[in-house]
Design an enzyme around this catalytic site. Structure first.
Site, short mmCIF file in Angstrom:
data_model
loop_
_atom_site.label_atom_id
_atom_site.label_comp_id
_atom_site.label_asym_id
_atom_site.label_seq_id
_atom_site.Cartn_x
_atom_site.Cartn_y
_atom_site.Cartn_z
N ASP A 1 -1.98 3.39 -8.77
CA ASP A 1 -2.99 3.14 -9.80
C ASP A 1 -3.60 4.41 -10.35
OD1 ASP A 1 -4.49 3.78 -7.35
OD2 ASP A 1 -6.25 3.20 -8.53
N ARG B 1 -1.20 -0.79 -11.53
CA ARG B 1 -0.41 -1.09 -10.34
C ARG B 1 0.72 -2.08 -10.64
NH1 ARG B 1 -3.23 0.93 -5.90
NH2 ARG B 1 -5.50 0.79 -5.99
N LYS C 1 -4.10 0.01 -1.24
CA LYS C 1 -3.35 -1.02 -1.92
C LYS C 1 -2.01 -0.49 -2.45
CE LYS C 1 -7.76 -2.81 -3.54
NZ LYS C 1 -8.71 -2.68 -4.66
N GLY C 2 -1.89 0.83 -2.51
CA GLY C 2 -0.77 1.46 -3.22
C GLY C 2 0.62 1.04 -2.80
N ASP D 1 2.62 4.75 -0.40
CA ASP D 1 3.15 4.90 -1.76
C ASP D 1 3.53 6.35 -2.06
OD1 ASP D 1 0.47 5.76 -1.75
OD2 ASP D 1 -0.11 4.64 -3.53
N ASP E 1 0.61 13.16 -1.11
CA ASP E 1 0.18 14.14 -2.10
C ASP E 1 -0.36 15.37 -1.34
OD1 ASP E 1 -0.52 14.94 -4.80
OD2 ASP E 1 -2.55 14.25 -4.47
P1 IMP Z 1 -3.12 12.37 -0.15
O1 IMP Z 1 -3.67 13.38 -1.11
O2 IMP Z 1 -1.76 12.75 0.36
O3 IMP Z 1 -4.10 12.11 0.95
O4 IMP Z 1 -2.92 11.03 -0.96
C1 IMP Z 1 -3.91 10.07 -0.95
C2 IMP Z 1 -3.64 8.93 -1.89
O5 IMP Z 1 -3.85 9.37 -3.20
C3 IMP Z 1 -2.25 8.31 -1.91
O6 IMP Z 1 -2.05 7.37 -0.91
C4 IMP Z 1 -2.29 7.62 -3.27
O7 IMP Z 1 -2.90 6.35 -3.15
C5 IMP Z 1 -3.17 8.54 -4.08
N1 IMP Z 1 -2.35 9.36 -4.99
C6 IMP Z 1 -1.92 10.63 -4.83
N2 IMP Z 1 -1.18 11.04 -5.88
C7 IMP Z 1 -1.14 9.98 -6.73
C8 IMP Z 1 -0.53 9.75 -8.01
O8 IMP Z 1 0.17 10.60 -8.60
N3 IMP Z 1 -0.73 8.53 -8.55
C9 IMP Z 1 -1.47 7.55 -7.96
N4 IMP Z 1 -2.04 7.72 -6.77
C10 IMP Z 1 -1.89 8.92 -6.16
MG MG Z 2 -2.65 5.26 -1.15
#
Ligand code: IMP
Ligand code: MG
Length: 184
Positions: free
Chosen positions: A164, A170, A49-50, A105, A108
C-alpha cells in the site's frame, strides 16, 4: 480519472510475472520441507496487511500440510520511511517446536524482519525461514537473510498485490510505481 491504476506511472511486475514466480517459490518450499517436517505441519505466518495477497497465492501452491497464522507489526514512521521502532500489534500462538515460514511483502530497511525474526527465534521453533516477495537491498540498514525471495527490486516505492501507500492500492493485481505527484 478516479481509478487506482491511473495513479501509477509504470508496472514493475505484471500479474503473469508474479504468478510464475509465486509458483516457483511454492515448488521450492514444497521440495525443501517435504522430508523435513517429519509429520508436523508447516506453520506459515503472514505479516499483515502487506502479505495478504502474496500469502494467499503462495500457500495454494505449497503441497504440504500447512497451518496458517498472521502477525501485525507496525513501524512508526512517515509515509515511506521506517523509523526502526517496531511494535507487535497482533502476535501468533506458540511456535515452540514448529517449523515456521514467515511470509512478508517486502524487506526494505530490514528493521521489521530483523525484529520479528529475533523475537520468533527466542521462542524455539524447530526451524525458522523467511519468504519475502520483494527485496530492496539498496535500502538495507539491518542485515536480513531472506531464504525465499521473489524479486529484487530497485529503490522505488511500489504498490499493489498487497502493498500500500497511505492504505490504498493493495487491491491492484500487479506491482507498480506511483506517479510522483501521488505522494504530495
Ligand atoms: P522495513 O523497512 O524493512 O522494516 O519494511 C517495513 C515495511 O514497510 C514493509 O513490510 C512494507 O509493509 C513497508 N514497505 C517498505 N517498502 C515499501 C514499498 O516500496 N511499498 C510499500 N510498502 C513498503
Ligand atoms: Mg509490511
Amino acid at each position: 480519472m478516479m481509478t487506482a491504476s491511473n495513479d501509477l506511472c509504470k508496472i514493475l511486475l505484471s500479474e503473469e510475472a508474479l504468478d510464475a514466480r509465486v509458483k516457483e517459490l511454492a515448488a521450492k518450499i514444497t521440495d525443501d520441507y517435504r522430508e523435513k517436517l517429519d509429520g508436523k505441519p508447516l506453520l506459515v505466518i503472514g505479516m499483515l496487511k502487506g502479505s495478504f495477497i502474496f500469502m494467499s497465492d503462495l500457500v495454494r501452491h505449497i503441497d504440504l500440510h500447512c497451518e496458517i497464522d498472521f502477525m501485525i507489526a507496525s513501524s512508526y514512521g512517515n509515509g515511506t520511511e521506517s523509523s526502526g521502532v517496531i511494535t507487535i500489534k497482533q502476535d501468533v500462538k506458540d511456535v515452540e517446536g514448529q517449523h515456521v515460514l514467515l511470509v512478508e511483502d517486502i524487506v526494505d530497511s530490514g528493521y521489521t524482519m530483523k525484529c520479528v525474526l529475533e523475537m520468533l527465534k527466542k521462542r524455539n521453533p524447530a526451524s525458522l525461514a523467511l519468504c519475502s516477495l520483494l527485496d530492496k537491498p539498496s535500502r538495507r540498514q539491518m542485515p536480513v537473510d531472506i531464504d525465499y525471495c521473489g524479486f529484487e527490486i530497485p529503490d522505488e516505492f511500489v504498490v499493489g498485490y498487497g502493498l500500500d501507500y497511505a492504505s490504498r492500492y493493495r487491491n491492484l493485481p500487479y506491482i507498480g510505481v506511483l506517479k510522483p505527484e501521488m505522494y504530495s
